[in-house]
Design an enzyme around this catalytic site. Structure first.
Site, mmCIF file in Angstrom:
data_model
loop_
_atom_site.group_PDB
_atom_site.id
_atom_site.type_symbol
_atom_site.label_atom_id
_atom_site.label_comp_id
_atom_site.label_asym_id
_atom_site.label_seq_id
_atom_site.Cartn_x
_atom_site.Cartn_y
_atom_site.Cartn_z
ATOM 1 N N HIS B 514 37.895 22.284 -69.348
ATOM 2 C CA HIS B 514 39.124 22.528 -70.095
ATOM 3 C C HIS B 514 39.676 21.220 -70.631
ATOM 4 O O HIS B 514 40.758 20.775 -70.232
ATOM 5 C CB HIS B 514 40.156 23.231 -69.203
ATOM 6 C CG HIS B 514 39.614 24.482 -68.572
ATOM 7 N ND1 HIS B 514 40.204 25.091 -67.508
ATOM 8 C CD2 HIS B 514 38.515 25.233 -68.864
ATOM 9 C CE1 HIS B 514 39.495 26.169 -67.162
ATOM 10 N NE2 HIS B 514 38.472 26.273 -67.972
ATOM 11 N N ASN B 515 38.884 20.574 -71.500
ATOM 12 C CA ASN B 515 39.328 19.344 -72.156
ATOM 13 C C ASN B 515 40.208 19.755 -73.318
ATOM 14 O O ASN B 515 39.828 20.613 -74.119
ATOM 15 C CB ASN B 515 38.132 18.571 -72.704
ATOM 16 C CG ASN B 515 36.989 18.484 -71.698
ATOM 17 O OD1 ASN B 515 36.295 19.467 -71.427
ATOM 18 N ND2 ASN B 515 36.788 17.315 -71.154
#
Lengths: 420, 586, 248
Positions: B514-515
């Site tokens: 979840h960048n």
């Protein structure tokens, strides 16, 4: 008198079908015409050409449409489809209406030579003259392609066309469809389509040693190349006994119904041909097929218990991800295997071929997904597939004959030689 | 000299979730769209077939389903006083390669953010005062509201066939759902997945602890499902190989299972694989994109002209492309000025492992089979006495029991030897874990820029990531972990092992993919790269998709919000194409 | 403008690196080993074929046999690493793409970093094993006058603990790095699908109760608390050893 009545009914039905398909502006019931104008004739011809799936044989893979050249394997050798584009030299451009009708009705080409019944003239003979005219009208609008026909590869004496005279004499009766006056118009329309342009029993009928369909038991199931086309009569186990009319309409119209999805060659038939049929025509076919009685069911011997155990293990390990426990399948997604007439077809070839090579539901506008089954031929050997198919054919109330390793081996080799 | 292709109306960089949605929407509107994917084509059969895909070693351990760092990586450091070094192995996050992108290998955990999440700055100042926000925190409103996105969340959920129970329909709380969620117009398209032994255990204990558990929303179909495009999905069979694997029976939502059957048949859509886009090209004013340059499979440089360019690659890859193309002002952490690369964020997670006696059969699982509580997400609770911003959900996810990587051992288990064997034997079938999934805010000191030393095979500088967890995140995560511990304590006969997220952020252990951020959306061009329609402030015919545009990350998996924003942006693109120009005047 | 043919995405399913047939699956594991042969459909070798090292020298294989047998010993819970075929597994992995670090970023320079930045060695796993084993054996001979495999188990355990705690000098390769890699690969060899030559006869899966790759638990998942009874299965069927020998 009956023949003319029959033709008139057929014409009327033809128009009805045409109107229902919405392909024609002129409405037969209000038009002053007694025969369609040229545009309507072409549109109707297109409809019939799709219904007859002429494309399937008369177009080679990667070939020009209707230019022929596709190899049609028969038990006797290979026959190549002919060029039916309007090219004057290599196609049928010089053929007039009578020439074309003689080919469709009697199986005789323009120059008088007899055609092989790999071209289904024994079925097309049933077509009305007007329908044949419309078919030609459509073919006349195709792009002419210069491509010479390939000579058939048949052993002597079959290579002699005159041999066909004897075959025709024994097995062929020319004649347009005669409506059955005791049956309603819809039934007759269905019969006309199934026995005529649809030529269903060319695959779904048992053929004798000479390749002629058993006239007494048409649609009792038969081989189409290496695939077994199941019976379309009323048997509950391996016919259409459990199918409703709607099931038939859905299957032909979309490739899928609540019970199963079209696989193998039928997938192509649906996506190239039957999905274009009008709703009333599909219904007529369904009515006709549902009227066919169930043949007496043969007894099926119990499969060996060890084979069933092995098959059950393979089913658990390989098939449940989509077909779930108990062969229930998933409605709308993956076919049911229990109480399935396709699974219980007298001959297991289609089932074996599907497991060997995988398959995909035909993608249509109505159902674009193209859900696929992977090939298991490399993962499972002949003994595995024999056990698995035997299990599927006898589990959950299914009742069809066991499959041997040799059956699988033979089919594997056949498919390897003929990947189509 | 680059070969030049024929121009297209719209070119998309990448062919994953956002590209598939944009392509489907724009082609329906008559636009001609080309997608350029650097990876290969993939489809359910044969690439994810049921008989070969359940191979933990190949796909999850050797990571063959993901992008390989050999081809594309970045450099990493915690803070600017360090030298960034290449990420040589995949670890913390797992970007994809190939058609379908990460949409192929995600779990299917499909959430909506909370209404307050989109206006977090305004909301925090109002409730807690401006001084509550640390100096170093770049807390920003999104420029779009939850209400504006609601219909687009709905669209994405119905596209995917999300299985769940709504908690709030039209402002009315619904029993069984998440009582904290934002109001929605209608329920989920499918009922929740079946429960497993472990989620039932969690549900009881969470209620005991005074919380409000509900089935987590799942983009794994609980029944066969036909989506609004007419594409048919199968039902999930709980095979336990969801995340990091492709789905073999069409039951996990992905571009392949929800959009591509329709999209790929369109005459006005095409795609090319093994084409790696290296530049977005602009004209000499720098204010108009003229197309992209890519390197094809043979190593040839190709120029692809287009009327509009959309960046649909993975979050940080979009930012990398903006920096290489010199579009927008790069962020300078010393002055605090500039926007491209600013506001990078991530996710902070922790867990509490639970050891008890009931057989749980963890290997029967699904990617989004979970029971969660949202009592401590967003601003669902009073932060005043606690002193931090943000929150997250706490959930028991029963995604599978893959033997190499998914087993839990007590803290005192020997690391190897007979004692290890015994611990594995005694615990594999009966241990489980409660996870916390917390938000990460954006900070001046966390950002993306170009590395000065390392380059890729084309000679372009690698992207450099400077990131560490801040005291705010540690405080929040520890708090969440304490609440998770209360739930663990309420499981009868169980012992537990609390695993807080300690110390500096490390790129080594897997956490989440979840960048977020680097191309933030917003109302203010001095703190955002794209406007509220995801249109570049600098180049009006350039749009940026994906989690790249999150100004900070919330306490939920991002994909649901990525999907909603993509549908939202697609509507704006259609307006743009009819009337080109900036959609927002700053 | 119609966008067909050359512009339209073309793909062959042979393209995909993810799809493996049974035959190519084994190829990818086995590399070019003549010992295991290339098993294809229809190819059935009559005699049982044992694995012989592809990457390891006989001495290295002996070290790995001994070391892994301490990491996962034979005991009352069942066989150990040797019985599970873990040396074969590691050997074949090191002979393949993993051993060659094909998917890792292996460009220099090579400054050391902090723990948070992860692995920064310029050596592939194959090189690490070779180098580390060599130095371990040198250390054993120097300290104890014998190779590792001939030491008694207690001494072997001491050495493994020393490696684990970074107390052995392996030159450029930190002892902890080698130990972590060895222990990780040993666990993989115990718990990966038997198609990869470890986890022989489901040794690891039998220990823990993982049945193998099955795709349907719809009817089973709500049988809370009940053990799952179906036989063990692998990617190559229920009898993976027979399969690997080419007999199935």
């Amino acid at each position: 008198m009956n023949a003319r009545l029959g033709i008139a009914i057929t014409l009327a039905l033809g128009f009805a079908g045409l109107c229902a398909a919405g392909a024609v502006a002129a409405n037969a019931s209000t038009s002053a015409r007694t025969s369609p104008g040229p545009h309507a004739s072409v549109q109707h011809g297109r409809y019939l050409v799709r219904a007859g799936d002429c494309m399937a044989c008369h177009t080679a893979s990667n070939g020009a449409p209707y230019a022929g050249g596709r190899a049609v394997p028969t038990p006797f050798g290979t026959i190549y489809s002919t060029n039916i584009t309007p090219d004057p030299d290599t196609g049928i451009g010089r053929w007039d209406g009578d020439d074309f009708y003689r080919a469709m009705h009697q199986g005789i080409a323009r120059d008088g030579h007899r055609l092989y019944p790999a071209f289904p003239y024994p079925w097309f003979t049933k077509l009305s003259r007007d329908d044949v005219r419309d078919i030609k009208a459509y073919l006349d609008t195709r792009a002419p392609v210069r491509q010479r026909d390939i000579a058939p590869k048949l052993p002597w004496p079959l290579s002699m066309r005159s041999a066909m005279a004897a075959w025709d004499a024994m097995y062929f009766d020319a004649g347009s469809y005669q409506a059955n006056p005791e049956k309603p118009a819809q039934w007759n329309r269905g019969a006309y389509l199934v026995r005529g342009v649809g030529h269903c029993s060319a695959c779904h009928g048992d053929k004798n040693f000479a390749g002629a369909v058993d006239a007494d038991h048409p649609l009792g199931g038969g081989f189409a190349e290496h695939v077994f086309a199941p019976a379309l009569t009323g048997g509950k186990r391996d016919g259409l006994g459990q199918w409703s009319e709607q099931d038939i309409v859905d299957y032909l119209g979309t490739g899928r119904n609540a019970i199963t999805t079209a696989a193998g060659p039928m997938a192509e038939v649906v996506s190239q041909s039957t999905r274009y049929l009008s709703e009333p025509d599909l219904r007529a076919i369904a009515v006709y097929l549902k009227s066919l009685p169930a043949p007496p069911q043969d007894d099926v011997a119990d499969a060996d218990a060890a084979v069933m155990r092995r098959g059950a293990a393979l089913y658990l390990d390989n098939c449940e991800g989509c077909h779930l426990r108990g062969g229930t399948g998933e409605t709308g997604a993956f076919p049911r295997l229990r109480d399935s007439s396709a699974i219980q077809a007298e001959q297991p070839d289609t089932l074996i071929a599907t497991i060997l090579r995988g398959d995909a539901v035909p993608a249509t506008d109505a159902d674009p997904t193209g859900l696929a089954m992977p090939a298991f031929g490399q993962r499972l050997d002949d003994g595995d597939i024999a056990a698995l198919t035997t299990y599927i054919r006898q589990a959950w109330g299914n009742r069809a004959g066991a499959v041997s390793s040799k059956d699988v081996k033979d089919l594997r080799e056949k498919l390897h030689r003929n990947p189509n | 000299m680059a070969r030049r292709e024929r121009p297209v109306d719209v070119v998309l960089v990448g062919f994953g979730w956002t590209a598939a949605i944009i392509a489907q929407e724009l082609t329906d509107a008559g636009v001609q769209v080309l997608a350029l994917e650097r990876g290969e084509f993939r489809d359910t059969v044969p690439d994810f077939a049921t008989d070969t895909i359940q191979d933990e070693l190949r796909y999850a351990v050797r990571k063959q389903i993901f992008e390989s760092p050999e081809r594309e990586t970045l450099t990493f450091r915690n803070s600017a006083d360090q030298t960034a070094l290449p990420m040589r192995h995949l670890g913390s996050f797992l970007p994809a390669a190939g058609v379908g992108g990460a949409g192929v290998h995600w779990n299917g955990q499909c959430w909506r953010f909370l209404p307050q999440d989109f206006e977090i700055r305004t909301h925090t100042e109002q409730r807690y005062g401006r001084k509550f926000i640390p100096e170093s925190m770049n807390l920003q409103d999104w420029g779009v509201t939850y209400d504006e996105l609601e219909p687009h969340y709905d669209r994405f959920e119905y596209l995917c066939g999300v299985s769940g129970i709504a908690g709030n329909i039209g402002g009315v709380k619904q029993p069984g759902g998440n009582p904290f969620e934002g109001a929605r117009k209608r329920g989920y398209p499918l009922p929740p997945l079946k429960r497993s032994a472990s989620t039932v255990l969690f549900d009881k204990a969470a209620r005991e602890a005074g919380f409000d558990p509900f089935p987590c929303p799942a983009a794994n179909a609980s029944k066969p499902y036909r989506n609004p495009l007419g594409v048919q999905m199968g039902q999930c069979t709980y095979c336990g190989y969801c995340e990091w694997f492709g789905c073999g029976n069409y039951s996990k939502a992905s571009p392949q299972t929800t959009i591509l059957p329709v999209l790929l048949k369109k005459d006005n859509f095409s795609y090319r694989t093994r084409c790696n886009v290296t530049r977005v090209n602009t004209d000499n004013t720098g204010k108009r994109a003229t197309g992209v340059t890519y390197v094809d499979v043979d190593g040839n440089e190709v120029e692809q002209p287009a009327g509009m360019v959309v960046l649909c690659a993975f979050a940080q890859h979009n930012v990398h492309l903006l920096l290489l193309s010199k579009i927008g002002t790069p962020y300078d952490p010393t002055t605090g000025r500039g926007v491209v690369g600013r506001n990078y964020a991530y996710q902070i997670t922790s867990s509490v492992d639970v050891f008890q006696k009931e057989i749980l059969n963890p290997f029967m699982g699904a990617g989004a089979l979970g029971q969660g509580v949202d009592n401590f997400n967003g601003d669902n609770f009073d932060h005043g006495p606690l002193g931090f911003i943000g929150g997250g959900y706490i959930a028991l996810w029963n995604t599978g029991g893959r033997p190499i990587l998914q087993h839990y051992l007590p803290e005192d288990a020997p690391t190897w030897g007979s004692g290890w064997k015994k611990a594995m034997h005694d615990n594999y079938l009966t241990a489980t874990s409660i996870a916390t999934h917390g938000s990460v805010m954006s900070y001046r000191s966390n950002y993306l820029d170009l590395d000065p030393t390392w380059r890729d095979e084309y000679g372009n500088p690698l992207l450099r990531l400077t990131f560490d967890y801040q005291p705010n995140e540690h405080a929040m995560s520890d708090f969440l972990t304490d609440q998770a511990t209360k739930i663990a304590q309420a499981i009868p006969g169980a012992t537990h092992h609390v695993k807080k997220r300690d110390g500096h952020y490390s790129i080594v252990p897997y956490q989440t993919t979840h960048n977020t951020g680097g191309a933030a959306m917003g109302a203010d061009p001095t703190t955002s790269v794209v406007n509220r329609y995801l249109q570049s402030w600098d180049v009006p015919n350039l749009f940026v998709m994906g989690a790249s545009v999150f100004p900070q990350n919330a306490g939920y998996n991002p994909t649901g919000t990525v999907g909603a924003l993509t549908y939202w942006a697609a509507e704006a693109m259609k307006r743009y194409l009819k009337n080109p120009g900036p959609l927002v005047t700053a | 403008m119609s966008m067909r043919d050359s512009e339209r995405g073309k793909h062959g399913h042979g393209d995909s690196p993810l799809r493996t047939s049974r035959r190519t699956f084994l190829k990818s594991v086995v590399a070019a080993t003549p010992a295991l042969g290339l098993l294809g459909c229809g190819s059935h070798h009559g005699a049982a074929q044992a694995w012989a090292p592809v990457y390891f020298t006989p001495e290295e294989a002996a070290f790995i046999d001994a070391a892994t047998q301490r990491l996962i010993p034979a005991d009352d819970l069942g066989g150990g690493a040797n019985e599970a075929g873990i040396t074969a597994f590691i050997d074949l992995q090191l002979a393949g793409a993993y051993g060659r670090a094909e998917r890792w970023y292996m460009q220099g320079p090579w400054p050391r970093g902090i723990d948070q930045q992860g692995f920064q060695l310029k050596y592939t796993p194959a090189q690490i094993y070779r180098d580390a084993i060599g130095r371990m054996e040198a250390h054993c001979r120097q300290q104890h006058g014998k190779p590792f495999a001939q030491l008694d188990p207690a001494r072997q355990d001491d050495l493994l603990h020393a490696l684990e705690n970074g107390k052995v000098d392996l030159g450029e390769i930190p002892a902890k790095t080698f130990f972590t890699m060895l222990w990780q690969n040993t666990q993989e060899g115990y718990l990966a699908d038997p198609a990869y030559s470890g986890n022989r006869d489901f040794a690891g899966w039998k220990l823990i109760g993982f049945p193998g790759p099955r795709y349907n638990y719809v009817e089973d998942i709500e049988n809370f608390g009940k053990p799952y009874e179906a036989p063990f299965v692998s990617l190559v069927g229920r009898d993976p050893s027979a399969y690997l020998r080419g007999e199935s």
